[in-house]
Scaffold this motif. Structure first.
Motif, mmCIF file in Angstrom:
data_model
loop_
_atom_site.group_PDB
_atom_site.id
_atom_site.type_symbol
_atom_site.label_atom_id
_atom_site.label_comp_id
_atom_site.label_asym_id
_atom_site.label_seq_id
_atom_site.Cartn_x
_atom_site.Cartn_y
_atom_site.Cartn_z
ATOM 1 N N ALA A 40 -13.835 32.085 -9.989
ATOM 2 C CA ALA A 40 -13.912 32.141 -8.524
ATOM 3 C C ALA A 40 -12.559 32.505 -7.913
ATOM 4 O O ALA A 40 -12.484 33.286 -6.948
ATOM 5 C CB ALA A 40 -14.392 30.781 -7.991
ATOM 6 N N VAL A 41 -11.482 31.957 -8.463
ATOM 7 C CA VAL A 41 -10.146 32.288 -7.957
ATOM 8 C C VAL A 41 -9.821 33.757 -8.199
ATOM 9 O O VAL A 41 -9.299 34.456 -7.308
ATOM 10 C CB VAL A 41 -9.085 31.372 -8.617
ATOM 11 C CG1 VAL A 41 -7.678 31.842 -8.266
ATOM 12 C CG2 VAL A 41 -9.287 29.930 -8.186
ATOM 13 N N ILE A 42 -10.146 34.250 -9.389
ATOM 14 C CA ILE A 42 -9.876 35.662 -9.709
ATOM 15 C C ILE A 42 -10.700 36.582 -8.813
ATOM 16 O O ILE A 42 -10.199 37.586 -8.282
ATOM 17 C CB ILE A 42 -10.158 35.932 -11.195
ATOM 18 C CG1 ILE A 42 -9.137 35.192 -12.064
ATOM 19 C CG2 ILE A 42 -10.101 37.432 -11.485
ATOM 20 C CD1 ILE A 42 -9.440 35.244 -13.545
ATOM 21 N N ASP A 43 -11.983 36.246 -8.626
ATOM 22 C CA ASP A 43 -12.830 37.070 -7.759
ATOM 23 C C ASP A 43 -12.299 37.097 -6.327
ATOM 24 O O ASP A 43 -12.306 38.150 -5.677
ATOM 25 C CB ASP A 43 -14.264 36.530 -7.768
ATOM 26 C CG ASP A 43 -14.961 36.775 -9.103
ATOM 27 O OD1 ASP A 43 -14.484 37.625 -9.881
ATOM 28 O OD2 ASP A 43 -15.978 36.106 -9.367
ATOM 29 N N ALA A 44 -11.859 35.929 -5.843
ATOM 30 C CA ALA A 44 -11.329 35.878 -4.476
ATOM 31 C C ALA A 44 -10.041 36.685 -4.365
ATOM 32 O O ALA A 44 -9.803 37.352 -3.347
ATOM 33 C CB ALA A 44 -11.088 34.422 -4.075
ATOM 34 N N THR A 45 -9.222 36.643 -5.410
ATOM 35 C CA THR A 45 -7.978 37.404 -5.395
ATOM 36 C C THR A 45 -8.250 38.904 -5.397
ATOM 37 O O THR A 45 -7.628 39.676 -4.649
ATOM 38 C CB THR A 45 -7.111 37.032 -6.618
ATOM 39 O OG1 THR A 45 -6.896 35.620 -6.637
ATOM 40 C CG2 THR A 45 -5.777 37.739 -6.564
ATOM 41 N N VAL A 46 -9.191 39.344 -6.229
ATOM 42 C CA VAL A 46 -9.542 40.763 -6.289
ATOM 43 C C VAL A 46 -10.156 41.230 -4.974
ATOM 44 O O VAL A 46 -9.868 42.324 -4.483
ATOM 45 C CB VAL A 46 -10.498 41.018 -7.467
ATOM 46 C CG1 VAL A 46 -11.026 42.445 -7.430
ATOM 47 C CG2 VAL A 46 -9.796 40.741 -8.787
ATOM 48 N N SER A 47 -11.006 40.375 -4.394
ATOM 49 C CA SER A 47 -11.693 40.751 -3.161
ATOM 50 C C SER A 47 -10.736 40.833 -1.972
ATOM 51 O O SER A 47 -10.804 41.766 -1.173
ATOM 52 C CB SER A 47 -12.804 39.736 -2.867
ATOM 53 O OG SER A 47 -13.430 40.014 -1.632
ATOM 54 N N ALA A 48 -9.850 39.833 -1.848
ATOM 55 C CA ALA A 48 -8.951 39.789 -0.686
ATOM 56 C C ALA A 48 -7.666 40.561 -0.910
ATOM 57 O O ALA A 48 -7.041 41.001 0.049
ATOM 58 C CB ALA A 48 -8.624 38.331 -0.346
ATOM 59 N N GLY A 49 -7.275 40.693 -2.171
ATOM 60 C CA GLY A 49 -5.986 41.322 -2.449
ATOM 61 C C GLY A 49 -4.895 40.272 -2.530
ATOM 62 O O GLY A 49 -4.983 39.222 -1.878
#
Length: 204
Positions: A59-68
């Motif tokens: 979830a943290v990685i997905d949020a980082t990829v999505s938001a930048g």
């Protein structure tokens, strides 16, 4: 009552020790089962945490990829960040500590004297000829070995088997949430793996 008193290590048993392995184990551990189930539950919960670890990291990685990387800390992911920090710094260490403490404080120090006292009490009730047929030292050694073996098996089933099965169940649930087809492949591989263990382990 302190933690190390949850199992009475000198409680009496019902009847003589049985002659079959399963019945003998139940005879040795009678009276300790509630604490053993609690320790197994804590170990299984710690094992399930492994799947939770992978889910939160994902979830943290997905949020980082999505938001930048620049916008990740802008406040929109504050709940996720706090939840991840609380999980890794509070919940996970606390549950692992409770699991380790239940095994090291509740189970191991009490199961060994529990089994040993029952075997010793039954041995003392034998007639004189029983001791004439074998050396007292050998009898005492067998009592010590049996108590140690039952303690080791009980501890490892709680510490390893319950943990591993919960980890596997959590992994399957995580894969189902990601893609059910991957979960089917993993389940098929797991069945083959258990079949190999079932075949080879008795021969080893």
């Amino acid at each position: 009552m302190s933690l190390d008193d949850w199992i009475d290590p000198f409680q009496t048993s019902d009847g003589p020790p049985p002659q079959t392995l399963g019945a003998f184990m139940r005879w040795c551990l009678a009276g300790a089962w509630p604490v053993l189930w609690l320790a197994a539950f804590l170990s299984a919960a710690a094992g399930a945490m492994e799947a939770g670890t992978a889910w939160i990291l994902g979830a943290v990685i997905d949020a980082t990829v999505s938001a930048g990387p620049e916008q990740f800390f802008d406040g929109s992911n504050l709940a996720l960040i706090i939840g991840a920090v609380a999980f890794f710094l509070l919940a996970r260490p606390l549950l692992f500590a409770m699991s380790a403490a239940s095994n090291a404080i509740l189970v191991q120090p009490n199961v060994n004297p529990l089994v040993l006292s029952r075997l010793h009490r039954w041995t003392l009730g034998q007639n004189v000829t029983f001791f004439d047929d074998d050396f007292a030292g050998r009898i005492a050694q067998k009592q010590m070995q049996a108590a140690r073996a039952v303690t080791d098996v009980t501890s490892e089933v709680i510490n390893v088997v319950a943990f591993a099965l919960a980890s596997l169940a959590g992994s399957v649930a995580l894969l189902v949430a990601i893609d059910w087809r991957v979960a089917i492949g993993f389940t098929f591989w797991l069945c083959l793996y258990f079949a190999l263990i079932y075949w080879f382990l008795p021969r080893i």
